[in-house]
Design a protein around this motif. Structure first.
Motif, PDB file in Angstrom:
ATOM      1  N   UNK A 306       0.747  -1.178   0.051  1.00 35.34           N
ATOM      2  CA  UNK A 306       0.063   0.241  -0.149  1.00 35.34           C
ATOM      3  C   UNK A 306       0.799   1.293  -0.041  1.00 35.34           C
ATOM      4  N   UNK A 307       1.953   1.202   0.899  1.00 36.49           N
ATOM      5  CA  UNK A 307       2.873   2.448   0.834  1.00 36.49           C
ATOM      6  C   UNK A 307       3.438   2.746  -0.587  1.00 36.49           C
ATOM      7  N   UNK A 308       3.884   1.715  -1.124  1.00 39.27           N
ATOM      8  CA  UNK A 308       4.429   1.993  -2.498  1.00 39.27           C
ATOM      9  C   UNK A 308       3.497   2.484  -3.517  1.00 39.27           C
ATOM     10  N   UNK A 309       2.311   1.611  -3.715  1.00 38.29           N
ATOM     11  CA  UNK A 309       1.298   2.220  -4.703  1.00 38.29           C
ATOM     12  C   UNK A 309       0.850   3.452  -4.496  1.00 38.29           C
ATOM     13  N   UNK A 310       0.617   3.984  -3.079  1.00 35.38           N
ATOM     14  CA  UNK A 310      -0.037   5.135  -2.885  1.00 35.38           C
ATOM     15  C   UNK A 310       1.123   6.137  -3.329  1.00 35.38           C
ATOM     16  N   UNK A 311       2.272   6.038  -3.183  1.00 36.04           N
ATOM     17  CA  UNK A 311       3.382   6.799  -3.398  1.00 36.04           C
ATOM     18  C   UNK A 311       3.459   7.233  -5.128  1.00 36.04           C
ATOM     19  N   UNK A 312       3.406   5.890  -5.667  1.00 35.93           N
ATOM     20  CA  UNK A 312       3.462   5.823  -7.346  1.00 35.93           C
ATOM     21  C   UNK A 312       2.041   6.451  -7.633  1.00 35.93           C
ATOM     22  N   UNK A 313       0.751   6.147  -7.125  1.00 38.02           N
ATOM     23  CA  UNK A 313      -0.202   6.861  -7.414  1.00 38.02           C
ATOM     24  C   UNK A 313      -0.138   8.294  -7.504  1.00 38.02           C
ATOM     25  N   UNK A 314       0.300   8.923  -6.639  1.00 34.55           N
ATOM     26  CA  UNK A 314       0.329  10.218  -6.257  1.00 34.55           C
ATOM     27  C   UNK A 314       1.480  10.872  -7.154  1.00 34.55           C
ATOM     28  N   UNK A 315       2.482  10.349  -7.470  1.00 32.53           N
ATOM     29  CA  UNK A 315       3.554  10.798  -8.445  1.00 32.53           C
ATOM     30  C   UNK A 315       2.835  10.613  -9.879  1.00 32.53           C
ATOM     31  N   UNK A 316       2.212   9.943 -10.004  1.00 30.17           N
ATOM     32  CA  UNK A 316       1.327   9.570 -11.379  1.00 30.17           C
ATOM     33  C   UNK A 316       0.301  10.741 -11.600  1.00 30.17           C
ATOM     34  N   UNK A 317      -0.315  10.749 -10.490  1.00 30.22           N
ATOM     35  CA  UNK A 317      -1.468  11.996 -10.726  1.00 30.22           C
ATOM     36  C   UNK A 317      -0.725  13.274 -11.251  1.00 30.22           C
ATOM     37  N   UNK A 318       0.234  13.459 -10.336  1.00 31.46           N
ATOM     38  CA  UNK A 318       0.859  14.628 -10.458  1.00 31.46           C
ATOM     39  C   UNK A 318       1.605  15.023 -11.973  1.00 31.46           C
ATOM     40  N   UNK A 319       2.174  13.777 -12.577  1.00 27.48           N
ATOM     41  CA  UNK A 319       2.513  13.834 -13.930  1.00 27.48           C
ATOM     42  C   UNK A 319       1.411  14.088 -14.997  1.00 27.48           C
ATOM     43  N   UNK A 320       0.541  13.388 -14.786  1.00 28.42           N
ATOM     44  CA  UNK A 320      -1.051  13.550 -15.525  1.00 28.42           C
ATOM     45  C   UNK A 320      -1.361  15.286 -15.623  1.00 28.42           C
ATOM     46  N   UNK A 321      -1.467  15.579 -14.374  1.00 23.93           N
ATOM     47  CA  UNK A 321      -2.001  16.963 -14.181  1.00 23.93           C
ATOM     48  C   UNK A 321      -1.072  18.008 -14.823  1.00 23.93           C
ATOM     49  N   UNK A 322       0.433  17.768 -14.725  1.00 25.30           N
ATOM     50  CA  UNK A 322       1.290  18.492 -15.552  1.00 25.30           C
ATOM     51  C   UNK A 322       1.235  18.501 -17.103  1.00 25.30           C
ATOM     52  N   UNK A 323       0.760  17.433 -17.598  1.00 26.18           N
ATOM     53  CA  UNK A 323       0.574  17.069 -18.896  1.00 26.18           C
ATOM     54  C   UNK A 323      -0.819  17.695 -19.323  1.00 26.18           C
ATOM     55  N   UNK A 324      -1.644  18.184 -18.361  1.00 26.63           N
ATOM     56  CA  UNK A 324      -2.793  18.725 -18.829  1.00 26.63           C
ATOM     57  C   UNK A 324      -4.079  17.949 -18.927  1.00 26.63           C
ATOM     58  N   UNK A 325      -3.862  16.814 -18.331  1.00 21.75           N
ATOM     59  CA  UNK A 325      -5.172  15.732 -18.630  1.00 21.75           C
ATOM     60  C   UNK A 325      -6.295  16.258 -17.687  1.00 21.75           C
ATOM     61  N   UNK A 326      -7.367  15.981 -18.347  1.00 20.68           N
ATOM     62  CA  UNK A 326      -8.603  16.085 -17.323  1.00 20.68           C
ATOM     63  C   UNK A 326      -8.530  15.566 -16.280  1.00 20.68           C
ATOM     64  N   UNK A 327      -9.414  15.848 -15.150  1.00 19.19           N
ATOM     65  CA  UNK A 327      -9.421  14.878 -13.901  1.00 19.19           C
ATOM     66  C   UNK A 327     -10.137  13.651 -14.275  1.00 19.19           C
ATOM     67  N   UNK A 328     -11.074  13.520 -15.131  1.00 14.15           N
ATOM     68  CA  UNK A 328     -11.454  12.485 -15.672  1.00 14.15           C
ATOM     69  C   UNK A 328     -10.524  11.366 -16.443  1.00 14.15           C
ATOM     70  N   UNK A 329      -9.715  12.025 -17.165  1.00 16.08           N
ATOM     71  CA  UNK A 329      -8.701  11.114 -17.758  1.00 16.08           C
ATOM     72  C   UNK A 329      -7.723  10.863 -16.666  1.00 16.08           C
ATOM     73  N   UNK A 330      -7.330  11.654 -15.719  1.00 14.22           N
ATOM     74  CA  UNK A 330      -6.593  11.039 -14.822  1.00 14.22           C
ATOM     75  C   UNK A 330      -7.002  10.071 -14.043  1.00 14.22           C
ATOM     76  N   UNK A 331      -8.158  10.061 -13.545  1.00 18.34           N
ATOM     77  CA  UNK A 331      -8.911   8.907 -12.719  1.00 18.34           C
ATOM     78  C   UNK A 331      -9.046   7.726 -13.627  1.00 18.34           C
ATOM     79  N   UNK A 332      -9.272   7.701 -14.859  1.00 19.51           N
ATOM     80  CA  UNK A 332      -9.344   6.515 -15.816  1.00 19.51           C
ATOM     81  C   UNK A 332      -8.228   5.964 -15.884  1.00 19.51           C
ATOM     82  N   UNK A 333      -7.090   6.673 -15.961  1.00 12.28           N
ATOM     83  CA  UNK A 333      -5.642   6.085 -16.143  1.00 12.28           C
ATOM     84  C   UNK A 333      -5.289   5.641 -14.949  1.00 12.28           C
ATOM     85  N   UNK A 334      -5.245   6.136 -13.901  1.00 15.77           N
ATOM     86  CA  UNK A 334      -4.869   5.611 -12.430  1.00 15.77           C
ATOM     87  C   UNK A 334      -5.602   4.116 -12.136  1.00 15.77           C
TER      88      UNK A 334
END
Length: 447
Positions: A306-334
């Motif tokens: 859980x600790x690893x996957x939570x940290x990876x998820x947070x990093x991934x969400x930050x990357x996707x938002x920097x790429x300009x992805x919509x929140x819907x797109x971010x949630x789908x990819x996660x």
């Protein structure tokens, strides 16, 4: 008190004619041995059953006949094949026999040996009024043992298995695994007097009435036929219980070809020893310069996963938002990464470049790293195949490669360890869907 000495008598019938298609075996046996009694066991060679049932086929090529009767190749060495046939029996050449049959023909096993045994038993009951057991026999080789012996491939009115579990031995020790293959023991006894080439295809065993199903077994018998429905089929070990289902090369090939990406797992715990055995297989992969570039980080606790996957998820969400992805797109990819979160066990394979050469030239240094990456891929493939051999499902997911710093920091890994994806491991929750065959020729160029 009398000292009763258990004993039985077994003899081969003489006077049996050459069996032809359409013959009534019960009538032939009754004519050869009219003195059959209740509790006798008839041991009938499958060849005469096949002949009576018309299982002789023209076959200029015996191998083609074997192919037609084969469900699964268990092992192959040269021209010899051990296969599972359409009756569920594992034996040499699918039981296809070119002996004792006219040239240009082969003899197949009975289509349903248990049904054949039931028909003979019913016929003898009608003709002679006796309640006998019938075992249809065939010759088998055995793993780890030289020589051949007869075993039961069909049975009626015989307790084919004697389950002694729950009882005790002569010293009072509990019996927890003892199930005796009674029908096979009867078949082997009959073979001692029938012989292989003496033209005596039927034997009678007398003196063991307890192995013959009697009136008290009527409630357990098939309602339509009045016969024991299980028959010799009960002797065939289920695949889930068969620890020796394939020969060595076939087992390796099946593990490779049947390995699938599994994305849904049960809650059943994963045996850490099985994963370590898979790691042992992984590190036999080839590698450059006699190096050992593989490391496997095993996440056995839920807290670490859980600790690893939570940290990876947070990093991934930050990357996707920097790429300009919509929140819907971010949630789908996660959500696509949920296969790792739902797995009961994770492994993170890591590449280390210890022992690599440095040339000071971008082209050659790039090729050097590629060599190590290829070795890492070979190790991961070994790992996945070995997991399949342990009956564990797995899915390799590349996500750790996109946030290596996060993975190293969360897991406390050395700076030189490069995570190369993650492997979700567990017991598959469902059977994999059929996969279309891939023609190897489409991936080959010959020069």
């Amino acid at each position: 008190m009398t000292d009763e000495r258990p004993e039985y008598r077994v003899w081969a019938l003489s006077g049996m004619p050459e069996v032809q298609q359409g013959d009534d075996l019960a009538k032939l046996i009754a004519a050869a041995e009219p003195g059959l009694a209740d509790g006798d066991v008839l041991l009938v060679t499958s060849k005469i059953v096949s002949k009576a049932e018309g299982r002789i086929v023209e076959a200029a090529d015996r191998e083609a006949a074997i192919d037609a009767e084969t469900v699964r190749v268990v092992a192959r060495r040269g021209a010899l094949r051990i296969v599972e046939n359409r009756q569920g029996l594992v034996m040499a050449a699918a039981g296809v026999d070119a002996s004792n049959t006219p040239a240009g023909t082969v003899l197949l096993l009975p289509e349903d040996p248990d049904a054949s045994a039931r028909a003979i038993r019913a016929g003898l009951r009608e003709i002679l009024g006796v309640q006998v057991g019938v075992v249809v026999t065939d010759t088998f080789g055995r793993p780890w043992r030289a020589g051949l012996t007869d075993v039961a491939i069909g049975a009626a009115g015989v307790r084919v298995l004697d389950d002694l579990r729950g009882g005790t031995d002569a010293y009072g020790n509990p019996l927890s695994a003892t199930v005796v293959a009674t029908a096979d023991e009867l078949a082997a006894a009959g073979d001692l007097v029938k012989g292989k080439a003496q033209g005596r295809p039927v034997a009678v065993l007398r003196g063991l009435p307890h192995v013959v199903a009697g009136k008290e077994d009527d409630d357990a018998e098939d309602a339509e036929t009045g016969e024991d429905a299980a028959g010799a089929r009960a002797l065939v070990r289920a695949s889930r219980d068969d620890m020796f289902r394939l020969g060595t090369s076939e087992a390796i090939r099946e593990a490779v070809t049947q390995r699938r990406t599994v994305r849904a797992f049960t809650d059943e715990p994963v045996d850490p020893g099985a994963v370590r055995r898979a790691v042992a297989a992984a590190v036999t992969a080839p590698a450059p310069h006699h190096t050992t570039p593989w490391r496997f980080v095993l996440l056995e606790s839920e807290e670490s996963r859980v600790r690893l996957l939570d940290a990876m998820r947070d990093a991934w969400i930050a990357d996707l938002r920097r790429d300009g992805r919509s929140e819907e797109s971010v949630a789908k990819r996660v959500r696509r990464g949920d296969v790792l979160r739902h797995a009961p066990y994770l492994a993170v394979p890591c590449l280390v470049m210890d022992g690599s050469h440095h040339y000071g030239d971008a082209r050659r240094d790039g090729a050097e790293r590629e060599m190590f990456v290829v070795a890492m891929g070979a190790g991961v493939q070994n790992f996945l195949v070995a997991l399949a051999g342990e009956r564990l499902g797995s899915a390799w997911v590349s996500s750790t490669m996109f946030c290596r710093d996060v993975v190293r920091e969360t897991l406390g890994l050395p700076a030189g360890w490069d995570p190369m994806g993650a492997v979700a491991i567990g017991h598959p929750a469902e059977h994999p869907r059929p996969r279309p065959e891939r023609d190897a020729g489409g991936f080959v160029e010959v020069r």
